[in-house]
Design a protein around this motif. Structure first.
Motif, PDB file in Angstrom:
ATOM      1  N   TYR A 100       3.741  69.838  30.935  1.00 43.36           N
ATOM      2  CA  TYR A 100       2.410  70.462  30.870  1.00 43.36           C
ATOM      3  C   TYR A 100       2.384  71.748  31.690  1.00 43.36           C
ATOM      4  CZ  TYR A 100       1.506  68.101  35.402  1.00 43.36           C
ATOM      5  OH  TYR A 100       1.558  67.663  36.691  1.00 43.36           O
ATOM      6  N   PHE A 101       1.328  72.530  31.476  1.00 40.10           N
ATOM      7  CA  PHE A 101       1.238  73.792  32.203  1.00 40.10           C
ATOM      8  C   PHE A 101      -0.162  73.989  32.785  1.00 40.10           C
ATOM      9  CE2 PHE A 101       1.861  78.607  32.272  1.00 40.10           C
ATOM     10  CZ  PHE A 101       2.621  78.554  33.417  1.00 40.10           C
ATOM     11  N   LYS A 102      -0.592  75.226  32.875  1.00 39.02           N
ATOM     12  CA  LYS A 102      -1.826  75.591  33.588  1.00 39.02           C
ATOM     13  C   LYS A 102      -3.035  74.709  33.296  1.00 39.02           C
ATOM     14  CE  LYS A 102      -0.910  80.352  34.078  1.00 39.02           C
ATOM     15  NZ  LYS A 102      -1.149  81.763  33.810  1.00 39.02           N
ATOM     16  N   ARG A 103      -3.329  74.571  32.006  1.00 40.35           N
ATOM     17  CA  ARG A 103      -4.566  73.877  31.645  1.00 40.35           C
ATOM     18  C   ARG A 103      -4.578  72.467  32.232  1.00 40.35           C
ATOM     19  NH1 ARG A 103      -5.382  75.262  26.712  1.00 40.35           N
ATOM     20  NH2 ARG A 103      -7.185  76.479  27.345  1.00 40.35           N
ATOM     21  N   ASP A 104      -3.511  71.712  31.958  1.00 40.63           N
ATOM     22  CA  ASP A 104      -3.491  70.331  32.448  1.00 40.63           C
ATOM     23  C   ASP A 104      -3.453  70.284  33.969  1.00 40.63           C
ATOM     24  OD1 ASP A 104      -3.616  69.164  29.976  1.00 40.63           O
ATOM     25  OD2 ASP A 104      -1.438  69.156  29.693  1.00 40.63           O
ATOM     26  N   ALA A 105      -2.688  71.195  34.570  1.00 48.95           N
ATOM     27  CA  ALA A 105      -2.572  71.170  36.037  1.00 48.95           C
ATOM     28  C   ALA A 105      -3.947  71.367  36.677  1.00 48.95           C
ATOM     29  CB  ALA A 105      -1.599  72.257  36.506  1.00 48.95           C
ATOM     30  N   ILE A 106      -4.709  72.298  36.127  1.00 43.90           N
ATOM     31  CA  ILE A 106      -6.039  72.579  36.684  1.00 43.90           C
ATOM     32  C   ILE A 106      -6.989  71.395  36.430  1.00 43.90           C
ATOM     33  CG2 ILE A 106      -8.086  74.046  36.387  1.00 43.90           C
ATOM     34  CD1 ILE A 106      -6.134  76.430  36.037  1.00 43.90           C
ATOM     35  N   HIS A 107      -6.939  70.866  35.221  1.00 43.95           N
ATOM     36  CA  HIS A 107      -7.817  69.719  34.923  1.00 43.95           C
ATOM     37  C   HIS A 107      -7.458  68.504  35.785  1.00 43.95           C
ATOM     38  CE1 HIS A 107     -10.463  70.981  31.611  1.00 43.95           C
ATOM     39  NE2 HIS A 107      -9.492  71.837  31.313  1.00 43.95           N
ATOM     40  N   PHE A 108      -6.174  68.240  35.946  1.00 43.22           N
ATOM     41  CA  PHE A 108      -5.765  67.105  36.800  1.00 43.22           C
ATOM     42  C   PHE A 108      -6.333  67.271  38.213  1.00 43.22           C
ATOM     43  CE2 PHE A 108      -1.562  66.336  34.280  1.00 43.22           C
ATOM     44  CZ  PHE A 108      -2.166  65.352  33.511  1.00 43.22           C
ATOM     45  N   ALA A 109      -6.122  68.465  38.776  1.00 42.87           N
ATOM     46  CA  ALA A 109      -6.541  68.687  40.167  1.00 42.87           C
ATOM     47  C   ALA A 109      -8.055  68.507  40.300  1.00 42.87           C
ATOM     48  CB  ALA A 109      -6.119  70.080  40.622  1.00 42.87           C
ATOM     49  N   THR A 129      -9.135  80.285  44.084  1.00 46.48           N
ATOM     50  CA  THR A 129      -8.522  81.610  43.945  1.00 46.48           C
ATOM     51  C   THR A 129      -7.539  81.566  42.783  1.00 46.48           C
ATOM     52  OG1 THR A 129      -6.552  81.302  45.323  1.00 46.48           O
ATOM     53  CG2 THR A 129      -8.587  81.933  46.458  1.00 46.48           C
ATOM     54  N   VAL A 130      -7.404  82.709  42.117  1.00 47.05           N
ATOM     55  CA  VAL A 130      -6.365  82.842  41.085  1.00 47.05           C
ATOM     56  C   VAL A 130      -5.623  84.138  41.364  1.00 47.05           C
ATOM     57  CG1 VAL A 130      -7.669  81.589  39.318  1.00 47.05           C
ATOM     58  CG2 VAL A 130      -7.872  84.075  39.456  1.00 47.05           C
ATOM     59  N   TYR A 131      -4.494  84.301  40.749  1.00 47.57           N
ATOM     60  CA  TYR A 131      -3.783  85.559  40.921  1.00 47.57           C
ATOM     61  C   TYR A 131      -4.546  86.663  40.177  1.00 47.57           C
ATOM     62  CZ  TYR A 131      -0.306  89.163  41.060  1.00 47.57           C
ATOM     63  OH  TYR A 131       0.310  90.349  41.275  1.00 47.57           O
ATOM     64  N   ALA A 132      -4.489  87.868  40.751  1.00 44.07           N
ATOM     65  CA  ALA A 132      -5.331  88.979  40.300  1.00 44.07           C
ATOM     66  C   ALA A 132      -5.408  89.129  38.785  1.00 44.07           C
ATOM     67  CB  ALA A 132      -4.829  90.265  40.925  1.00 44.07           C
ATOM     68  N   ASN A 133      -4.263  89.121  38.119  1.00 44.54           N
ATOM     69  CA  ASN A 133      -4.328  89.394  36.679  1.00 44.54           C
ATOM     70  C   ASN A 133      -4.145  88.132  35.834  1.00 44.54           C
ATOM     71  OD1 ASN A 133      -1.677  88.772  36.764  1.00 44.54           O
ATOM     72  ND2 ASN A 133      -0.888  90.842  36.395  1.00 44.54           N
ATOM     73  N   ASP A 134      -4.326  86.974  36.466  1.00 42.78           N
ATOM     74  CA  ASP A 134      -4.138  85.728  35.719  1.00 42.78           C
ATOM     75  C   ASP A 134      -5.449  85.343  35.002  1.00 42.78           C
ATOM     76  OD1 ASP A 134      -3.335  83.366  34.658  1.00 42.78           O
ATOM     77  OD2 ASP A 134      -2.689  82.439  36.545  1.00 42.78           O
ATOM     78  N   ASP A 135      -5.724  86.054  33.927  1.00 43.84           N
ATOM     79  CA  ASP A 135      -6.972  85.817  33.197  1.00 43.84           C
ATOM     80  C   ASP A 135      -7.016  84.421  32.594  1.00 43.84           C
ATOM     81  OD1 ASP A 135      -7.720  88.389  33.789  1.00 43.84           O
ATOM     82  OD2 ASP A 135      -6.854  89.218  31.948  1.00 43.84           O
ATOM     83  N   GLU A 136      -5.841  83.918  32.275  1.00 39.82           N
ATOM     84  CA  GLU A 136      -5.772  82.593  31.661  1.00 39.82           C
ATOM     85  C   GLU A 136      -6.298  81.526  32.636  1.00 39.82           C
ATOM     86  OE1 GLU A 136      -1.699  81.698  30.754  1.00 39.82           O
ATOM     87  OE2 GLU A 136      -2.219  79.834  29.713  1.00 39.82           O
ATOM     88  N   ALA A 137      -5.771  81.549  33.870  1.00 44.67           N
ATOM     89  CA  ALA A 137      -6.238  80.573  34.861  1.00 44.67           C
ATOM     90  C   ALA A 137      -7.725  80.789  35.154  1.00 44.67           C
ATOM     91  CB  ALA A 137      -5.418  80.694  36.139  1.00 44.67           C
ATOM     92  N   TYR A 138      -8.125  82.057  35.259  1.00 46.83           N
ATOM     93  CA  TYR A 138      -9.531  82.361  35.527  1.00 46.83           C
ATOM     94  C   TYR A 138     -10.422  81.721  34.462  1.00 46.83           C
ATOM     95  CZ  TYR A 138     -13.597  84.945  37.135  1.00 46.83           C
ATOM     96  OH  TYR A 138     -14.825  85.263  37.647  1.00 46.83           O
ATOM     97  N   ASP A 143     -14.594  78.758  32.372  1.00 50.62           N
ATOM     98  CA  ASP A 143     -15.179  78.307  31.100  1.00 50.62           C
ATOM     99  C   ASP A 143     -14.984  76.818  30.847  1.00 50.62           C
ATOM    100  OD1 ASP A 143     -15.679  80.971  30.889  1.00 50.62           O
ATOM    101  OD2 ASP A 143     -13.928  81.389  29.627  1.00 50.62           O
ATOM    102  N   GLU A 144     -13.809  76.295  31.171  1.00 53.78           N
ATOM    103  CA  GLU A 144     -13.569  74.873  30.871  1.00 53.78           C
ATOM    104  C   GLU A 144     -14.088  73.976  31.989  1.00 53.78           C
ATOM    105  OE1 GLU A 144      -9.583  73.993  29.574  1.00 53.78           O
ATOM    106  OE2 GLU A 144      -9.440  75.894  28.500  1.00 53.78           O
ATOM    107  N   ILE A 145     -13.766  74.359  33.230  1.00 56.41           N
ATOM    108  CA  ILE A 145     -14.175  73.505  34.354  1.00 56.41           C
ATOM    109  C   ILE A 145     -15.624  73.809  34.733  1.00 56.41           C
ATOM    110  CG2 ILE A 145     -13.683  72.910  36.769  1.00 56.41           C
ATOM    111  CD1 ILE A 145     -11.334  72.069  35.140  1.00 56.41           C
ATOM    112  N   GLY A 146     -16.016  75.082  34.577  1.00 54.44           N
ATOM    113  CA  GLY A 146     -17.396  75.448  34.885  1.00 54.44           C
ATOM    114  C   GLY A 146     -17.652  75.809  36.337  1.00 54.44           C
ATOM    115  N   VAL A 147     -16.624  76.295  37.033  1.00 54.47           N
ATOM    116  CA  VAL A 147     -16.847  76.757  38.412  1.00 54.47           C
ATOM    117  C   VAL A 147     -17.601  78.095  38.331  1.00 54.47           C
ATOM    118  CG1 VAL A 147     -15.727  77.529  40.556  1.00 54.47           C
ATOM    119  CG2 VAL A 147     -14.728  75.644  39.229  1.00 54.47           C
ATOM    120  N   PRO A 148     -18.704  78.233  39.077  1.00 56.30           N
ATOM    121  CA  PRO A 148     -19.457  79.495  39.037  1.00 56.30           C
ATOM    122  C   PRO A 148     -18.564  80.663  39.463  1.00 56.30           C
ATOM    123  CG  PRO A 148     -20.612  77.825  40.339  1.00 56.30           C
ATOM    124  CD  PRO A 148     -19.273  77.261  40.003  1.00 56.30           C
TER     125      PRO A 148
END
Ligand code: ATP
Ligand code: MG
Ligand code: MG
Ligand code: MG
Length: 469
Positions: A100-109, A129-138, A143-148
């Motif tokens: 798995y990659f970003k999406r699952d890692a973030i959802h698991f955490a 925090t995300v890396y400056a140009n990591d739009d995917e993680a942002y 949008d998916e997790i809903g962090v303001p």
């Protein structure tokens, strides 16, 4: 929840999500001569990430013993000063080797931290925090997790060279690398410190609890970055930090596990004052020293052994400051075994060995500690300015066995600094004398050493590893 229960919950959550539990590896890295001590959960999986080793599983979960007291990550100087740093700590981690990659890692955490079935943390206390140009993680966080969006911070934009920031992880100059995403907990306005990315971020209000690393690129020697065919995930969460959050205390030193160590330390030393920095240092150091000895390190004059010696001597000095006279530190191995032996049986099996090693080292050092401290006081009484001269630092080192960082620790408590260049000059001169003497075929420096005072050969760079020790 007690720390032991949190560790278990972490294992259970990730096992339910297809991860295989893997035991902590030794603090002495098995496959990496460039590493002083194991300092992260991913160390033992390095070859899996590099594709050099295949295992029966692609998802792993572990609680890894880590020591950060030298080399690239050195938190020794932070201990006693911040609420969140130890020399020894446990890093909980989940790993994906090309699975798995970003999406699952973030959802698991997020699920583990906030779900009512798991840790149930209040969502509004968590910052990302995300890396400056990591739009995917942002986008996943927003949008998916809903962090303001006010609580998602891009780090790395303004720090000069691309990929030079804290939020871009690299294994080395070449090899797998990628952006990080960190989760912080806000301990509240009573504590000093600003949100991640701000000028005050180094305070203890917003504490980093979990770091997610997305291994996404392979960096070549010419600096070019190619996407990895099978991106991987490496995460690390400090058990002591998440325990503090769940036990509703601010400092790691207030969690269950440390309370019993602090009580034991106060009892053995014979002091009552809780909350003192020195007592925290002693409680912290018994963990790193005991675990290092259990993993086979012995105090010595170089490499890993010298780091251990330095930590033991620091503990002795802090104990002395609290009123301890003679050997006391070794008696804490029992309290530690009692507290952590269920999770780490080597603390019980090797308790007698740990005690013997610590006691011998303490007895040796206590002979010179007292005298060295007196000499230092005399020199400080005559001190003009705020810098302790290199000759004094060298004398303490050479005659009284005070490692450089031990004197620096005392100096810092009094708002003083050390003349490092002067100390290095004295060291060079000593090496020169040793060379000259040994060219006559007899090592006079050895003959001149008096019993118990110095068996030091150097504060130096480890020639083999290049690590400063
Ligand atoms: P910090 O910025 O607070 O020093 P870090 O970014 O150096 O932490 P990582 O290398 O990302 O830490 O390690 C992963 C996790 O391990 C951190 O998020 C934290 O929870 C924990 N951790 C790191 N260093 C220490 C330490 N010295 N003592 C206790 N826990 C730690
Ligand atoms: Mg750090
Ligand atoms: Mg950090
Ligand atoms: Mg980090």
């Amino acid at each position: 929840m007690k720390s032991a229960q949190i560790r278990e919950a972490f294992f259970r959550f990730f096992e339910q999500n297809g991860h295989t539990q893997v035991a902590s590896s030794s603090l002495i890295p098995a496959n990496d001569p460039t590493l002083l001590f194991t300092n992260a959960g991913m160390n033992q999986f390095k070859d899996c990430f590099l594709g050099l080793e295949k295992r029966a599983y692609q998802r792993a979960v572990s609680s890894q013993k880590c020591v950060r007291a030298g080399g690239k990550h050195n938190d020794l100087e932070n201990v006693g000063y911040t609420a969140r740093h130890h020399t020894f700590f446990e890093m909980l981690g989940n790993f994906s080797f090309g699975d798995y990659f970003k999406r699952d890692a973030i959802h698991f955490a997020w699920t583990f931290l906030t779900s009512p079935d798991w840790l149930a943390l209040p969502k509004d206390k968590l910052w990302i925090t995300v890396y400056a140009n990591d739009d995917e993680a942002y986008a996943i966080w927003a949008d998916e997790i809903g962090v303001p969006k006010e609580r998602i911070i891009r780090i790395g934009d303004n720090k000069g060279a691309p990929y030079a920031s804290d939020n871009f992880w690299t294994m080395g100059d070449t090899g797998p690398c990628g952006p990080c995403s960190e989760i912080f907990y806000d301990h509240g306005a009573e504590v000093a410190g600003g949100p991640p990315g701000s000028a005050e971020e180094d305070g203890d209000r917003y504490i980093e609890i979990w770091n997610l690393v997305f291994m996404q690129f392979n960096r070549s020697a010419d600096g070019s970055m190619d996407p990895l065919p099978a991106p991987s995930v490496d995460t690390g969460m400090g058990l002591e930090r998440i325990s503090a959050v769940l036990q509703r205390v601010h400092s790691n030193y207030e969690i269950d596990l440390f309370q019993s160590l602090l009580n034991a330390a106060a009892k053995v030393i014979g002091c009552t004052q809780q909350g003192q920095a020195s007592l925290k240092v002693v409680a912290d150091h018994i963990r790193s020293c005991s675990f290092l000895i259990a993993d086979g390190v012995l105090p010595s004059n170089e490499g890993r052994g010298y780091v251990l010696r330095r930590i033991i001597r620091r503990a002795c000095r802090h104990g002395h400051k609290l009123g301890a006279r003679g050997a006391f530190f070794y008696q804490l191995a029992f309290a530690l075994a009692k507290e952590m032996g269920a999770a780490y049986p080597q603390l019980i099996d090797q308790q007698a060995h740990i005690e013997r090693v610590l006691q011998a080292e303490e007895e040796q050092f206590s002979k010179t500690l007292e005298q060295g401290l007196k000499i230092l006081e005399q020199d400080l009484a005559d001190l003009k300015g705020t810098e302790i001269p290199g000759e004094t630092v060298f004398k303490l080192y050479d005659t009284y066995g005070f490692p450089y960082d031990l004197t620096a620790d005392i100096a810092r408590e009094r708002g003083l600094t050390l003349d490092e260049a002067g100390f290095e000059r004295e060291m060079d001169a000593q090496r020169e004398r040793a060379r000259a003497a040994s060219s006559f075929g007899v090592d006079y420096t050895r003959l001149l050493k008096v019993e118990g005072t110095t068996d030091f050969l150097g504060y130096q760079q480890n020639a083999a590893s290049g690590q400063v020790i």
